[in-house]
Each structure stands twice: as C-alpha cells, then as structure tokens.
Design a protein around this motif. Sequence first.
Motif, PDB file in Angstrom:
ATOM      1  N   ASP A   1      11.984  15.951 -10.644  1.00 16.16           N
ATOM      2  CA  ASP A   1      12.355  15.487 -11.995  1.00 16.16           C
ATOM      3  C   ASP A   1      13.334  14.313 -12.001  1.00 16.16           C
ATOM      4  O   ASP A   1      14.079  14.120 -12.963  1.00 16.16           O
ATOM      5  N   LYS A   2      13.322  13.521 -10.941  1.00 23.39           N
ATOM      6  CA  LYS A   2      14.188  12.343 -10.886  1.00 23.39           C
ATOM      7  C   LYS A   2      13.369  11.150 -10.412  1.00 23.39           C
ATOM      8  O   LYS A   2      12.737  11.208  -9.353  1.00 23.39           O
ATOM      9  N   ALA A   3      13.365  10.068 -11.180  1.00 23.75           N
ATOM     10  CA  ALA A   3      12.616   8.869 -10.804  1.00 23.75           C
ATOM     11  C   ALA A   3      13.335   8.145  -9.670  1.00 23.75           C
ATOM     12  O   ALA A   3      14.548   7.922  -9.724  1.00 23.75           O
ATOM     13  N   VAL A   4      12.576   7.794  -8.616  1.00 22.14           N
ATOM     14  CA  VAL A   4      13.140   7.065  -7.488  1.00 22.14           C
ATOM     15  C   VAL A   4      12.264   5.849  -7.193  1.00 22.14           C
ATOM     16  O   VAL A   4      11.067   5.841  -7.476  1.00 22.14           O
ATOM     17  N   GLN A   5      12.869   4.841  -6.621  1.00 18.29           N
ATOM     18  CA  GLN A   5      12.145   3.623  -6.254  1.00 18.29           C
ATOM     19  C   GLN A   5      11.533   3.766  -4.869  1.00 18.29           C
ATOM     20  O   GLN A   5      12.198   4.237  -3.937  1.00 18.29           O
ATOM     21  N   LEU A   6      10.287   3.356  -4.746  1.00 18.90           N
ATOM     22  CA  LEU A   6       9.626   3.323  -3.451  1.00 18.90           C
ATOM     23  C   LEU A   6       9.743   1.930  -2.848  1.00 18.90           C
ATOM     24  O   LEU A   6       9.924   0.949  -3.579  1.00 18.90           O
ATOM     25  N   PRO A   7       9.618   1.802  -1.527  1.00 16.76           N
ATOM     26  CA  PRO A   7       9.782   0.493  -0.877  1.00 16.76           C
ATOM     27  C   PRO A   7       8.822  -0.570  -1.403  1.00 16.76           C
ATOM     28  O   PRO A   7       9.140  -1.748  -1.406  1.00 16.76           O
ATOM     29  N   ALA A   8       7.658  -0.178  -1.852  1.00 15.58           N
ATOM     30  CA  ALA A   8       6.656  -1.153  -2.280  1.00 15.58           C
ATOM     31  C   ALA A   8       6.846  -1.597  -3.726  1.00 15.58           C
ATOM     32  O   ALA A   8       6.023  -2.347  -4.258  1.00 15.58           O
ATOM     33  N   GLY A   9       7.926  -1.141  -4.384  1.00 13.99           N
ATOM     34  CA  GLY A   9       8.194  -1.565  -5.751  1.00 13.99           C
ATOM     35  C   GLY A   9       7.718  -0.603  -6.818  1.00 13.99           C
ATOM     36  O   GLY A   9       7.887  -0.858  -8.008  1.00 13.99           O
TER      37      GLY A   9
ATOM     38  N   ARG B   1       0.821  -1.208   0.000  1.00 17.36           N
ATOM     39  CA  ARG B   1       0.000   0.000   0.000  1.00 17.36           C
ATOM     40  C   ARG B   1       0.859   1.264   0.000  1.00 17.36           C
ATOM     41  O   ARG B   1       1.846   1.351   0.744  1.00 17.36           O
ATOM     42  N   ILE B   2       0.444   2.220  -0.836  1.00 15.50           N
ATOM     43  CA  ILE B   2       1.057   3.542  -0.859  1.00 15.50           C
ATOM     44  C   ILE B   2      -0.059   4.565  -0.661  1.00 15.50           C
ATOM     45  O   ILE B   2      -1.085   4.512  -1.350  1.00 15.50           O
ATOM     46  N   LEU B   3       0.141   5.484   0.280  1.00 13.29           N
ATOM     47  CA  LEU B   3      -0.825   6.547   0.537  1.00 13.29           C
ATOM     48  C   LEU B   3      -0.282   7.853  -0.041  1.00 13.29           C
ATOM     49  O   LEU B   3       0.845   8.243   0.268  1.00 13.29           O
ATOM     50  N   ILE B   4      -1.079   8.487  -0.889  1.00  4.44           N
ATOM     51  CA  ILE B   4      -0.679   9.764  -1.470  1.00  4.44           C
ATOM     52  C   ILE B   4      -1.413  10.861  -0.716  1.00  4.44           C
ATOM     53  O   ILE B   4      -2.642  10.948  -0.776  1.00  4.44           O
TER      54      ILE B   4
ATOM     55  N   PRO C   1     -11.030   6.051  13.312  1.00  5.45           N
ATOM     56  CA  PRO C   1      -9.900   5.272  12.796  1.00  5.45           C
ATOM     57  C   PRO C   1      -9.999   5.116  11.288  1.00  5.45           C
ATOM     58  O   PRO C   1     -11.100   5.056  10.714  1.00  5.45           O
ATOM     59  N   LEU C   2      -8.858   5.074  10.621  1.00  4.28           N
ATOM     60  CA  LEU C   2      -8.845   4.819   9.184  1.00  4.28           C
ATOM     61  C   LEU C   2      -9.425   3.436   8.912  1.00  4.28           C
ATOM     62  O   LEU C   2      -9.329   2.523   9.753  1.00  4.28           O
ATOM     63  N   PRO C   3     -10.008   3.246   7.719  1.00  6.29           N
ATOM     64  CA  PRO C   3     -10.550   1.922   7.391  1.00  6.29           C
ATOM     65  C   PRO C   3      -9.477   0.865   7.163  1.00  6.29           C
ATOM     66  O   PRO C   3      -9.795  -0.305   6.992  1.00  6.29           O
ATOM     67  N   ILE C   4      -8.216   1.286   7.136  1.00  7.15           N
ATOM     68  CA  ILE C   4      -7.098   0.343   7.034  1.00  7.15           C
ATOM     69  C   ILE C   4      -6.142   0.608   8.190  1.00  7.15           C
ATOM     70  O   ILE C   4      -6.114   1.722   8.740  1.00  7.15           O
ATOM     71  N   ALA C   5      -5.376  -0.387   8.556  1.00  6.80           N
ATOM     72  CA  ALA C   5      -4.404  -0.213   9.632  1.00  6.80           C
ATOM     73  C   ALA C   5      -3.236   0.636   9.132  1.00  6.80           C
ATOM     74  O   ALA C   5      -2.658   0.331   8.084  1.00  6.80           O
ATOM     75  N   PRO C   6      -2.869   1.706   9.837  1.00  5.49           N
ATOM     76  CA  PRO C   6      -1.708   2.492   9.417  1.00  5.49           C
ATOM     77  C   PRO C   6      -0.448   1.655   9.242  1.00  5.49           C
ATOM     78  O   PRO C   6       0.382   1.952   8.374  1.00  5.49           O
ATOM     79  N   SER C   7      -0.310   0.606  10.044  1.00  5.87           N
ATOM     80  CA  SER C   7       0.876  -0.249   9.939  1.00  5.87           C
ATOM     81  C   SER C   7       0.934  -1.022   8.627  1.00  5.87           C
ATOM     82  O   SER C   7       1.992  -1.528   8.245  1.00  5.87           O
ATOM     83  N   SER C   8      -0.211  -1.102   7.915  1.00  6.19           N
ATOM     84  CA  SER C   8      -0.237  -1.835   6.642  1.00  6.19           C
ATOM     85  C   SER C   8       0.204  -0.977   5.460  1.00  6.19           C
ATOM     86  O   SER C   8       0.337  -1.480   4.343  1.00  6.19           O
ATOM     87  N   ILE C   9       0.439   0.309   5.682  1.00  7.79           N
ATOM     88  CA  ILE C   9       0.864   1.219   4.612  1.00  7.79           C
ATOM     89  C   ILE C   9       2.383   1.170   4.504  1.00  7.79           C
ATOM     90  O   ILE C   9       3.103   1.356   5.490  1.00  7.79           O
TER      91      ILE C   9
END
Length: 452
Positions: free
Chosen positions: A144-152, A26-29, A47-55
């Motif tokens: 202006d630089k592409a970077v990798q996020l932890p989730a792929g 999960r990625i939250l924008i 509470p959010l409908p998803i667990a914050p720890s799952s993001i």
Amino acid sequence: MLKFTSLGGAGTVTGSKHLLDHDGKRILIDCGLFQGLKNLRELNWQPLPIAPSSINAVVLTHAHLDHSGYLPKLVKDGFHGEIFATDATRDVAELILKDSGYLQEKDAEYANRKGFSKHKPALPLYGLHDAEHALERFSSIPFDKAVQLPAGATLMFRHAGHILGAATADIVWGGKRIIFSGDLGRYGDPVMPDPVPVPEADYIVIESTYGNRIHETGDPTEMLSSVIERTVQRGGTVVIPAFAVGRAQSLLYHLWQLKQAGRLASIPIFLDSPMAISATDLLHAHREDHRLSPEDCDTVCGLATYTRDVEGSKAITASPYPKVVISASGMATGGRILHHLKAFAPDQKNTILFSGFQAAGTRGRAMLQGAREIKIHGQWIPVKAEIADLPALSAHADSDELMRWLSGFNHAPARTFIVHGEAEAAEALRVRIGKDLGWNATVPRQDQAFDL
C-alpha cells in the motif's frame, strides 16, 4: 509507446513471465519456472527471447515456483537489476529458491548415480549458489505504498491473499496504469486475508487458474475429516502432497480445528518437508500478513510432528500405523512426497489426497485422472490407493471470485489480458468477462506483443 508481452504463463498455468517495454526500458513481472508437461518444462532450457541484461527490474507478485523459480537462471544469464517484492515474499522466496536449487542439484546427482537420465551427464538448470546470488538482488517494499522503480515506473503492492506476502501489482508507466493480479486468493479464507480491491486500471492482467470452475461449497474441515476417518477405519495412511508455502499451513489449520473439536485425537500428523516447516515458522515473523491471532498461530504451528531429516522421513514411511503425512511438492513433481507415494500408493487401504491445483503433465493430474501407475525415479509405481480431491481447500480464487475481484474496478479497462491458466480455463474466463462485464478481454499467446 508502452508494450506488453507474455514470455510465459500464456495459455498455460505455469512459467509466468510478463514483460513491459517503454522507451528502451524493460520491467518483468514475475519470473516463474515452467512445470508439468515435458514440452513446457523444456522451455526452461531455452534462452529467453530477450537478453536478461536488458531487463531493468523484476516485480515479483509472490514466491511460488511458477512465479519465481526462473529468477536464479535469469541472474545467472546476466540480469543485474533489482527484484522488487513484499517483505514476506522475499523471505518465502529464500526458502523456495534455495530449495529449488538444492533439489535440482540432488536430482541431477541421483539421476547420474542411478543412470536413468538420457542426458550424460544430467545437469541442473541452476544450483543453490545461483539461488543465493538471485536473493542478493531482492529489494523489499511494503504493501500500500507507491515506490519508484529504476526504469521510471511507479509500483504499489496490495494484498492478494493466496499465500504469505502475495500481492497484486499496480504499475504506472508511460501514462498508463497496468494492474497485475498475480495469483488471487479466496474470499473468507480462515488464514489469509481477502484480495484487496483495486479501483482504477487502464489495463488488467489477470490469472485464470480456475477460470472455468467453481469450488464446491461446504465446510472444508468436514470434508477433510471424512477422508481421514474412512482411511483410518481401514487401517490406512493419508498422504497429502501439499505446496510447502500456503497449502501446508492451511491444512494444519483445518486439522487443528478437528483436534479442537475432539476428533482425530489419536491420529498422528506429520509435516515432512523442511521447507514447509520453515514456511510455517514465517507465520510468526509476518503476523500482519495473515488472520491468525498470535495464540492460534502458536497452536496451529505446534500441531504436527515436524520432520526435517531424511532418517525421520524414512521412519514415517516404515511405520505401519494410520497417520496423516503432509509433504511437498504439491503436484508430486519432486521432493520427499515421491518417496511416500512409492511406499503408500500401491496399497488400497491408503489415500492420496490432493488439495490444490494439479497442472497438466504432473503426477498429481495423472492420478486425479485415474492413472493406475506413475513413474517415479525411473520406476513405474502401481496406484491402488484411494485418490481423493478437495478443491474446497484450494488457495486459488475460482471463477466467481475472479469476477468478484474484477467487479471492484470503478471503470472498464481498455483491455483485460487473461494469463496463467490452461486454454479452456482462460477462454472460459474471457467469455464470462465479455458476457457479465462487457469488457474487451484477450487471451495472449506466448511472445505475442501488444501496444498499450
């Protein structure tokens, strides 16, 4: 399968939280606070409908509270990933989140001391230490630089204008490219850069703050001058509720233009907001993110008398002489502006001048709609001052400018999601996108999921 869900900022202009799900990641924008109407503000406590720890990661387009203000609560409730933002956004977020945590603690303490809260005791949503813990999770990345996020996923930021550090977010994940506009700024703004066009998208998520409005044309400097001059002629003070980041600095620029032209020479200008003062200092630290030359930046930033301490703020309120007072918050939802409104709103010789969007349920919206009294700190304050509005000074793109940005894409996306706007504004933009561009556009409901 890639899935998109708006957890906030759907059908409303506050609380932006947009979720991407893919293969259990999960990625939250954005992660904003709900503001304005009470039923919206109460959502901050749910509470959010998803667990914050799952993001796995948060991508922050810019630092305004309606996009960043829930981050300390998210971390407090278990999020332990990274928060990706531009360097300037990280610095601005430090000001805004610390201020938010501090003010919530002070507001709760004040409510308990004065006994006007129905909650016994009144508690803050989060405090200063929670904000500091959230800031530890930030990772700054360049434009202006592409970077990798932890989730792929892959992320690229482009300039969005609007405020210092603001960006559009280009996310490629699961073979799909999703573009998030964040908040888009104005074209031709004298301080902030134009929104940078984005060439390709499979899906677009666009804000619609002014989706049903066109900003009035004309010189905003002249419009500002007109309001100040007529107020001063009747011996009054102009009080400007201003967003501490972005709007306050833009107002200083236009006031500097007037001073340069030999006008308002004897009218003192006060910037009564510690956060706005610090945000103005950030213009020097991030010169590449705005249009001002180093010399002009120094002059603009040196225009006003800065008031950091409470005693100085009280002295402004006590002064009977004509002046211009810029203070936060921009929608009069909290901060020092409330004390100035209590002092100056009851007198018809003064003017309360709004220069940015006022969300439903805020004191600013109420005054613009003709309210003759507003509630501050448990008291009803009469509003007899002139109420003026200068939308030409807004930092938000209007309907034409939103369409101009959308027209920069080379091909139609599979679908455009319209968020961060009140119902009428979002629906008007949806209709216009379909009519002018022939695109498939949708206004999502909160928590409505879409397979991409």
